[in-house]
Design a protein around this motif. Structure first.
Motif, PDB file in Angstrom:
ATOM      1  N   GLU A   1      38.099  40.199  28.864  1.00  0.00           N
ATOM      2  CA  GLU A   1      38.663  41.778  29.063  1.00  0.00           C
ATOM      3  C   GLU A   1      37.590  42.510  28.112  1.00  0.00           C
ATOM      4  OE1 GLU A   1      40.305  40.909  25.085  1.00  0.00           O
ATOM      5  OE2 GLU A   1      42.823  41.472  26.607  1.00  0.00           O
TER       6      GLU A   1
ATOM      7  N   THR B   1      43.719  51.939  35.310  1.00  0.00           N
ATOM      8  CA  THR B   1      44.611  52.219  33.601  1.00  0.00           C
ATOM      9  C   THR B   1      45.870  51.325  33.486  1.00  0.00           C
ATOM     10  OG1 THR B   1      45.880  54.485  34.353  1.00  0.00           O
ATOM     11  CG2 THR B   1      43.008  54.229  33.328  1.00  0.00           C
ATOM     12  N   ALA B   2      46.063  51.048  34.203  1.00  0.00           N
ATOM     13  CA  ALA B   2      47.625  50.486  34.556  1.00  0.00           C
ATOM     14  C   ALA B   2      47.667  49.514  34.230  1.00  0.00           C
ATOM     15  CB  ALA B   2      48.540  51.555  35.425  1.00  0.00           C
TER      16      ALA B   2
ATOM     17  N   ARG C   1      47.456  45.032  34.168  1.00  0.00           N
ATOM     18  CA  ARG C   1      47.969  44.421  32.730  1.00  0.00           C
ATOM     19  C   ARG C   1      47.200  42.913  32.983  1.00  0.00           C
ATOM     20  NH1 ARG C   1      47.977  48.892  31.459  1.00  0.00           N
ATOM     21  NH2 ARG C   1      49.048  49.458  30.387  1.00  0.00           N
ATOM     22  N   MET C   2      46.157  42.183  32.184  1.00  0.00           N
ATOM     23  CA  MET C   2      45.995  40.915  32.244  1.00  0.00           C
ATOM     24  C   MET C   2      47.259  39.800  31.897  1.00  0.00           C
ATOM     25  SD  MET C   2      42.417  38.806  30.238  1.00  0.00           S
ATOM     26  CE  MET C   2      43.374  38.547  29.514  1.00  0.00           C
ATOM     27  N   THR C   3      46.850  38.476  32.563  1.00  0.00           N
ATOM     28  CA  THR C   3      47.777  37.696  32.726  1.00  0.00           C
ATOM     29  C   THR C   3      46.185  36.014  32.526  1.00  0.00           C
ATOM     30  OG1 THR C   3      48.302  37.389  35.038  1.00  0.00           O
ATOM     31  CG2 THR C   3      50.074  38.113  33.753  1.00  0.00           C
TER      32      THR C   3
ATOM     33  N   TRP D   1      44.154  40.766  36.219  1.00  0.00           N
ATOM     34  CA  TRP D   1      44.549  42.402  36.173  1.00  0.00           C
ATOM     35  C   TRP D   1      45.435  42.432  37.699  1.00  0.00           C
ATOM     36  CZ3 TRP D   1      39.986  39.807  34.746  1.00  0.00           C
ATOM     37  CH2 TRP D   1      39.606  40.181  32.918  1.00  0.00           C
TER      38      TRP D   1
ATOM     39  N   PRO E   1      51.835  47.145  37.646  1.00  0.00           N
ATOM     40  CA  PRO E   1      53.337  46.822  37.449  1.00  0.00           C
ATOM     41  C   PRO E   1      53.791  46.857  38.888  1.00  0.00           C
ATOM     42  CG  PRO E   1      52.672  48.096  35.885  1.00  0.00           C
ATOM     43  CD  PRO E   1      51.602  47.898  36.678  1.00  0.00           C
TER      44      PRO E   1
ATOM     45  N   TYR F   1      44.609  43.574  43.298  1.00  0.00           N
ATOM     46  CA  TYR F   1      44.277  42.654  41.612  1.00  0.00           C
ATOM     47  C   TYR F   1      43.142  42.280  41.847  1.00  0.00           C
ATOM     48  CZ  TYR F   1      43.372  38.590  44.432  1.00  0.00           C
ATOM     49  OH  TYR F   1      42.272  37.779  45.360  1.00  0.00           O
TER      50      TYR F   1
END
Length: 474
Positions: free
Chosen positions: A336, A347-348, A350-352, A361, A364, A377
């Motif tokens: 991170e 900004t939107a 999200r990390m998995t 990253w 949605p 990604y």
């Protein structure tokens, strides 16, 4: 193959060729000196060395040509042939870029010296008919050797381009000969001898004007050869709509921006503490940077010019050679922190964490609608000591351009039935293709426009995965 790769391969075979030429010329010079001493200076004429000298140059030139066309490749082309004349032009047009036509031009230029050296070697080849036959025979021999040794593809395009290069060389030889004999340059002679290269230049310039005038770029997925589907049975259990509609086209905001690639390379060096850049060049149409080797690392950065994506990886790192040393929570925090320092993520995003321990990253799920949008990604792989193994950055910012009419799914399926696509591995007689799904997706064209395509999935003979994209625009 980039210009750097071509030049590098030329230099590999130019050195031994030059050494052979130098050795043969030295032997000829020594022979001349011995003859002068034996017979006297007035009885030996320098003109006697003309043909041996040209012969040596021709031998060295052919050594370079055979090296480039055969020895520089591995035997991975068993039985490979291409009898589609001018297919190279179609492929170059579909993949339009500065480099897309370079192989065509190189194959022409490579044989220009042959058209000059052959008539210099013997007067019998100073006539066009003899020169043409000798040139065609030489390039036919090269293509045959490539086919037999599996070190290349037997292509009609190569036969055409190589022979054309020799013809251009012959006309340059004749122009030079006429100027030398008449001690003047006539416009009619100049026009006649330079007609072919001028026509080629006009053709390429005209092609570029047509391309520049197009609203959108060319689609790389358009077929060059097409596929024979006469012996293939196509089945599907899914419904296909007959309704045609419209879809949005977008423009990548960073497409063809090479300065951005350079800026990101230096940003990575600064933010990640990478060694200095020791080499900057091209990998095909893309940019590539090599960072200086340091502490067992060799980082390579590639920037993909068409869509603005890029990747960075340590070429010296092999995970199996390093035992695990960093706890999972520490690695997550490290991942991170690295991506935050680069300040490149939407900004939107999200990390998995993936099953193999990489950090992803993604955005949605969002519908394809007429608005500016992010797609793609990012992925980060860490070494066992917390250092960076690789970064893949595929987030792309796209600006809405306009809506365009697209064909119906049924019409797209009809394109498959008609074989209007290229297949890497040809279908065989009796193959069965079962189409299991399709969706409306997007790919970039050669100008960086994000265009709609139908993405098909299927299975060949019940076991082999089959994927295909069909241009959805009418």
């Amino acid at each position: 193959m980039s210009i750097q790769e071509i030049f590098g391969k030329v230099m590999v075979y130019l050195a031994p060729a030059a050494a052979a030429i130098l050795a043969l010329l030295s032997a000829a010079g020594l022979y001349l000196l011995l003859q002068r001493k034996k017979h006297g200076a007035g009885t030996w004429q320098m003109s006697r060395l003309h043909k041996p000298f040209i012969g040596v140059l021709l031998l060295g030139y052919l050594l370079v040509v055979f090296g480039l066309t055969g020895l520089s490749r591995t035997a991975n082309y068993a039985g490979a042939t291409n009898f589609h004349l001018f297919s190279g032009y179609m492929e170059a047009w579909n993949n339009y870029s500065i480099f897309s036509f370079q192989l065509i031009v190189f194959n022409i230029l490579m044989f220009v010296p042959l058209g000059i050296l052959l008539p210099l070697l013997t007067g019998k080849l100073s006539r066009f008919r003899g020169l043409f036959a000798a040139s065609l025979g030489t390039t036919l021999l090269i293509e045959t050797i490539q086919l037999v040794t599996a070190r290349g593809i037997f292509e009609l395009d190569d036969l055409f381009h190589n022979t054309l290069g020799s013809v251009i060389g012959y006309h340059l030889y004749m122009l030079g000969t006429r100027i030398y004999q008449e001690r003047r340059l006539r416009l009619a002679e100049l026009t006649k001898r330079l007609a072919i290269p001028v026509a080629i230049g006009v053709l390429f310039f005209g092609t570029h004007l047509v391309y520049v005038g197009k609203d959108f770029g060319n689609m790389r997925i358009h077929p060059v050869y097409g596929t024979d589907m006469s012996g293939v049975t196509i089945t599907t259990s899914i419904p296909f709509s007959h309704t045609a509609s419209t879809s949005s086209v977008y423009k990548n905001e960073h497409s063809l921006n090479r300065k951005r690639g350079q800026a990101i390379a230096h940003q990575l060096q600064d933010k990640l503490g990478l060694p200095p850049i020791e080499w900057e060049g091209r990998d095909g149409a893309n940019l590539q940077f090599h960072f200086k080797e340091s502490d067992g690392t060799r980082y390579i950065f590639t920037y993909f010019v068409l869509d603005g994506s890029w990747d960075l990886f340590d070429d010296h790192y092999h995970p199996e050679e390093h035992p695990a040393a960093v706890a999972a929570h520490e690695a997550r925090a490290q991942a991170e922190a690295i991506m935050k320092s680069l300040a490149l993520l939407p900004t939107a995003a999200r990390m998995t964490v993936t099953e193999n321990g990489e950090y992803d990253w993604r955005l949605p799920e969002q519908a394809y609608s007429p608005r500016d949008r992010w797609d793609g990604y990012a992925r980060l792989s860490l070494k066992t000591d917390g250092g960076i193994s690789a970064i893949q950055y595929g987030f792309m910012s796209n600006r809405y351009v306009r809506d365009v009419p697209i064909m119906s799914p049924t019409e797209a399926l009809d394109q498959i039935h008609k074989g209007r696509f290229d297949q890497v591995y040809a279908f065989r007689q009796g193959d069965q293709l079962d189409i299991t799904s399709y969706e409306l997706s997007y790919v970039y064209d050669t100008k960086g426009y994000y265009q709609p395509v139908y993405a098909f999935e299927g299975v060949v003979n019940g076991e082999n995965l089959w994927l295909l994209q069909i241009d959805a625009r009418r």
